[in-house]
Design an enzyme around this catalytic site. Structure first.
Site, mmCIF file in Angstrom:
data_model
loop_
_atom_site.group_PDB
_atom_site.id
_atom_site.type_symbol
_atom_site.label_atom_id
_atom_site.label_comp_id
_atom_site.label_asym_id
_atom_site.label_seq_id
_atom_site.Cartn_x
_atom_site.Cartn_y
_atom_site.Cartn_z
ATOM 1 N N SER A 96 110.000 36.124 51.721
ATOM 2 C CA SER A 96 110.599 37.625 53.118
ATOM 3 C C SER A 96 111.631 37.656 52.720
ATOM 4 O O SER A 96 112.498 37.447 52.561
ATOM 5 C CB SER A 96 110.024 36.114 54.418
ATOM 6 O OG SER A 96 109.027 35.594 53.991
ATOM 7 N N HIS A 136 107.685 33.099 60.628
ATOM 8 C CA HIS A 136 107.226 31.721 59.817
ATOM 9 C C HIS A 136 108.027 30.770 61.137
ATOM 10 O O HIS A 136 106.949 29.166 60.696
ATOM 11 C CB HIS A 136 107.818 31.500 58.545
ATOM 12 C CG HIS A 136 107.444 33.263 58.068
ATOM 13 N ND1 HIS A 136 106.193 33.873 57.380
ATOM 14 C CD2 HIS A 136 108.015 34.314 57.517
ATOM 15 C CE1 HIS A 136 105.887 34.202 56.815
ATOM 16 N NE2 HIS A 136 107.250 34.713 57.271
#
Lengths: 458, 458, 458, 458
Positions: C295, C380
């Site tokens: 990410s 997340h």
């Protein structure tokens, strides 16, 4: 819900068979074929078939050739029965004797090929096998028996009753559309943008599919819906031209037809394909008046060069002879021999009537009942179309110039005339054509021909 | 998205052809067939084909018979070419000569049948045509050439590679499920409630389909998922017994297998069908240990009556002779001759061992390499199954008693042995069976037979 | 077979209404909305709705804004009932009084929006309407009532129970795949070749869909199946690297997650989406051990620049202070201020430990129970993932350097910990992280912090 | 390809939660609901939701009632915010204040119900929950808050824009067709043969479906395609009458409309449903001229008995008074009180004009703007239909006699008048009717009424 065809048969194969599969050569394939043929159990046969086709897939051309030769020379019909049947037929050729002879002469090879076809994906490989055989035959006539059996079986399997017409559009799977880009044989697509234009709302694309090859188009056609008969290809292909309104179109122009499977050559579905596509279009757009192609004339230039070289003075009108001086034909030939003739003397305005006339002559020749030599013309005439118009500067791409000095033809599918055209072409090689094509082709020719041509157009 | 196959070609037919269609007799069909065969254009052919099949659909049996006779006696191979090919082959029977003979002997009739198959729904009618031919052949041998061509084409079209296995359940279309009720050939279904029980969560049903007949099952099997080998049919059929938990089952019992298309007789897909169904079940229920049938023994009673009449004393043990007194066999025959033997003397307890033994004998006969006479046994043995057990009072319906005194057999499909069983049965007629069947069959027989039987079971 | 939703209602519209549709301005829309709201007949309402949504589609931003303001200020709840309910509740706040107040306060606007949604394609337009409102709200607070009602209705319509997870691959419709190219928000796709690589056999792509928007992905994720946690993005995107064998992969790397509909902001389906995708992957590839993201850290550079500017000396270790001399932080800031810092002094080897540590610090801040500031991290962590690793030189594209000096993070989805991580983050802002992240973040910080960080990782 | 919604969350549940699921009582459900509401993580919420709905499915009515009471009395809106919003609104009732009050008053319960709806199959259970609440409300007003929230959410979820019209026929899944048999509320089907007749080629059946309940029809209509308006039900239902040719029909008779989900009561889709069905029929059969119902008049007998009992002498003409003698009405009532009145004095010929007139009167009453009392009449009039004809001896089944002395009504859907009829009925309760109905209803009534009735029909 359909379930996948074959389970994992690998485990039912002997160690030896597995080794053969791993050694990709013709000998292994032959042994597998023999073993496949000998199996009594169908599930054992299915496993062998799967193994053989997996092996065939990875064999190189040489190994395949050896394998083909073996198949062609073996798996014969049972000799005693065949001999007896042949003798009986020769003695007394009744329907029953003919039937027995037909049954007795079917080679074991056909049964083998049918068994090979059990494996998943096998049909595609057998088509590829026939493609290779067709290429090899001129140099290896002994492959004929195998090619003939494949032809027979593929002809049965691809019976037109089993084919399915599908419309392809921008909602079709990408994996399928990708194949259109690859298979397009007439006007190359350079990528997804080209493709997208050809699937825009004012376009249609149809293809024939077979249930055993659900992801493989067999033949496809690209159609533009527009007003009036298109007279040039580039406006149809240009991505920059905005889509028109399909509901205002009066004409469907079939501008590209591609056969995708060379291994199915000679197994015709062309006519039916076009007829069905016309039906589909008519159902969706009842206002369509005219179904016409915009087609290349791939053999024209070669034909004309031969005629010019052989001095066929019939092609020229009196006035043209004067322009070019003697020997007029030779000068013409010279003028046309380079690809930049369009920018040179004599100017195109002089060449245009000559080339149009020559092309009309080329496409309307009956050739002693065989019809014109041009492959595209033969395709459409055999299907019952009528040669409607020849267009100047219709395809100015290098290929268009090289093949036909940029000329393209419109063939018209008029449902009221298709059957009659078909019949006349098949029996006499007579080319159905419009009145103006008749006039064009008869210019400069002898009076009797002229009358005949005009008559044929009526 | 698929689109329908044929448009409306009616308008392309002449007035005369339309009249023929409206007059449902053989003469009309013959004229259409001749016209269909003569067409050069494919769309004209499609129209003729459609017309012919529509006419055929409404013809009565007599008219059809006339039409069949015409087809069988005409549309022959080209005589000159065939004669030449036969002579050449007899002179020198090379692979090439055989191939030419094979090609030359294919009758025009095959091409005609392929053209007939273009029409929508034609495949189903051609199957029905073959069904009628198979019935008529014993009395009309001259139909053979037509039947043979149909057999050849259907064999190609219904190649196992084109068949699709589908699971049928209570979510399947009603129009399809209705056909299961109609086609069930083993244990009749009396309506939707019976059907529903057979599609309950502890049951499975699979069928083979062909793309050209998407709504017509070719063969289907009904399966019960349960614990242990089922030994009687009525608990499996009773709607009153609540479904069990399929995920706790260890055995899949194939209790009914029905062929749906008599016109496809001899075009085998039985073995592959069962093998694939086993794969599907195994994928859904990995805990299944045993795949077994519960099958009728339709020929047993007829066989036993013949044996009893001919006085085959080998069937009886010493003790049994005593029970019945002399002539023991004759008394036995008398006892079994009425359908209420189960309630009479000698009591069933005496008959049971005798009948089980006789049945084991019946089902394990090799008959000089041909295997047992029973059609169901032959089906499973040819597919590689093993005769596992014979069950007493397993089907006490009138039909069960009438066919086999109520006995049923379990045939076991053990994937590790299928190929070997298959092979031995095909080559020697050897019946694979369990040890206990071997013991049962050898009781009372001569010692040597006994040993042989036991050996075969090992 | 589903049939299309709305017929042609155009003919049921008055001439006046049709004129309004043709005049694309807010006044017309307002009149249509009033008329739609007033209809008693549902089919009349359906026609008005269709007309209104067609008009809205062609209105420009200004006209839409006017229309939005009108909707936000009108279609209020019935005043008398609401007043009475409010007073009753304030007098005695029982569940019944609260329920009546809730019912009385639902504005007529909600009913109007539900009526608008009857038209085909309306749901997509209402999402677009909310997108425009979210942009306009900071400058036009009076739009709040309308945005709030849309939020309420979209929240009900897009209830997670109605969403459908679909796998997208190279067999998906081209029209759908095209949208992935457009919506990809993390790592741009430059065309069909890029897309094809991301749909190769070692990749997976999943998206959520809603039945009312069957062709519009709501959120999609791109996944690479590989061995070990990926530590850089470019090997995953390079079309030149051949696909690996997905069946040998042990790790699924979620390398791109894109929300497609800004108008659905705040209507969360992120966590459920990832959980379901993990389930799907696990079902297809049981051998997968690790589900992890790769990410971006979009807010890191901005955060670090602020810290450096404000002189947060806690970020540096003693040794680093020596390298940079005083004022160390200021020198650091200078070194990092240009985008070519990687090729300058102090060399990257010196910067690397500093940046990794700072990033770990950034991503593990609890911020008084709010968790770190980084939007991707928050996504997340809220979903229950654990910060697993920070990777150096992981995204060296200009955007990667500009956002985070090229750093990327791995967040690990460990199904055994997801719920607990989720809960702790939601309640305390506690960031679940690996031991090594804990060590990294605590370097140079005060001892107590260090211990705390290490403890949190246990 | 869609993939299943929820994975196996069981393993993510604590041992305690699993115990609650296994103990099917309200206390367990309450604890699960509280836990579900408290979850921060969405996948944890999904698991709780799944567990709660599985538990709810097996709870008995009493346990469910307790659970409902708990839900209705808890999960309130946040009290401080609501109090502040109510006070602010009462102080100054602006659109913004109303919006805040609306937002503040949404109970936490709605969020809980939305979370419950995440579980697979939950929507069907929530519909069942509302069905139970609607039954219980008369005796347990405190359930109102819960019923109101369900009504609100179901109203949003079942927005007409999300409904899908599907045609059902004999090719539909058996599991779906079975539900038609179960749900048919007007003319009972006694099994699959009855059903099959109603799906024959001259019939049509359409139903509304919602994507979250793909196997559950919400409302369905059965239609006969025939010539002229049907005047009796039994010829439409008789399996013995062969299907007609739908392509020669000029009238579509809607002879049965059944709502399938009592839990969706008040969430109207009737009108739109019929309008769309008319569109579909018109697209398939352009030759249809007339769309009309053949409907029961369920409240007629009850209404007439009341009128007769109360002595409404207006119903009788002078001549009828003479037939019956005084007291005429009382005699009439006596004559009609038994179900065998058709075979008794006074003979049906005398009763027929009286009953037809009374029924016309019953169905055209405006009842002070409320329209007639009959539920079926209200349904069609609200949808814009016109009362066209009343039929004698139209339904002579026991139920038909018991409800309406065997009378049935035709309501005509004339697309040119639907909107206007709808509006007039909604605003004034005015019943659109044919001229002859007007004449019928005004017989024997006062002159002024007569004129009014005739006027309304013009």
């Amino acid at each position: 819900m359909p379930v996948r065809f074959l389970g994992r048969f690998w485990t039912s194969l002997s160690k030896r068979t597995r080794q053969l599969i791993r050694k990709p050569d013709g000998a292994g394939a032959i042994k597998l074929a023999v073993s496949l043929f000998a199996q009594h159990g169908e599930s054992a046969a299915a496993a062998r078939s799967d193994a053989l086709m997996k092996l065939y897939r990875v064999m190189n051309a040489e190994a395949r050739h050896g394998f083909h030769l073996y198949l062609a020379g073996n798996f014969l019909p049972e000799a005693h029965r065949l001999k007896a049947a042949a003798e009986a037929y020769l003695r007394r050729p009744s329907p029953m004797a003919a039937a027995e002879l037909s049954a007795a002469s079917v080679p074991a090879r056909q049964d083998l090929l049918k068994r090979m076809n059990i494996a998943p994906g096998a049909t595609g490989l057998l088509i590829a096998m026939r493609e290779a055989l067709l290429k090899a035959l001129p140099h290896a006539a002994e492959l004929k028996p195998l090619e003939q059996d494949l032809n027979h079986l593929l002809g049965a399997w691809f019976n037109r009753g089993f084919l399915e017409l599908r419309k392809l559009d921008w909602n079709s799977p990408a994996a399928l559309l990708e194949k259109l880009i690859a298979y397009e044989a007439v006007h190359e697509m350079r990528g997804w943008d080209d493709l997208r234009r050809r699937l825009a709302p004012d376009r249609r694309c149809f293809a024939f599919f077979h249930p055993a090859l659900p992801d493989e188009p067999l033949i496809f056609v690209e159609i533009a819906l527009c007003q009036g008969m298109a007279d040039a290809i580039s406006p149809l292909l240009a991505a920059s031209i905005a889509p028109g309104d399909a509901h205002e179109a009066d004409t469907a122009v079939f501008y590209s037809i591609s056969n995708c499977q060379p291994g199915l050559r000679g197994i015709a579905f062309g006519n039916l394909f076009i007829t069905q596509v016309v039906e589909e279009l008519r159902a969706e757009f009842p206002q369509l008046k005219c179904f016409v192609t915009l087609s290349p004339v791939p053999g024209f230039r070669r034909w004309l060069e031969t005629r010019l070289a052989s001095g066929d003075s019939d092609l020229l009108r009196e006035s043209e002879r004067n322009v070019f001086g003697e020997p007029a034909l030779k000068n013409f030939a010279g003028a046309l021999s380079s690809n930049d003739w369009r920018t040179k003397d004599p100017e195109p305005a002089v060449l245009k009537p000559f080339l149009l006339r020559a092309c009309a002559r080329y496409l309307t020749e009956t050739n002693a009942g065989q019809g014109p030599d041009d492959s595209v013309a033969r395709f459409h005439l055999r299907n019952g179309a009528r040669l409607e118009r020849i267009n100047w500067c219709a395809n100015t791409s290098p290929r268009g110039i090289a093949e036909s000095y940029g000329l393209m033809a419109n063939y018209l599918y008029d449902s009221g005339q298709i059957d009659a055209n078909c019949e006349k072409f098949a029996v006499h090689g007579t080319v159905a054509h419009s009145f103006s094509i008749g006039v064009l082709a008869s210019e400069g020719s002898k009076a009797s021909d002229k009358r005949a041509l005009i008559r044929a157009a009526e």
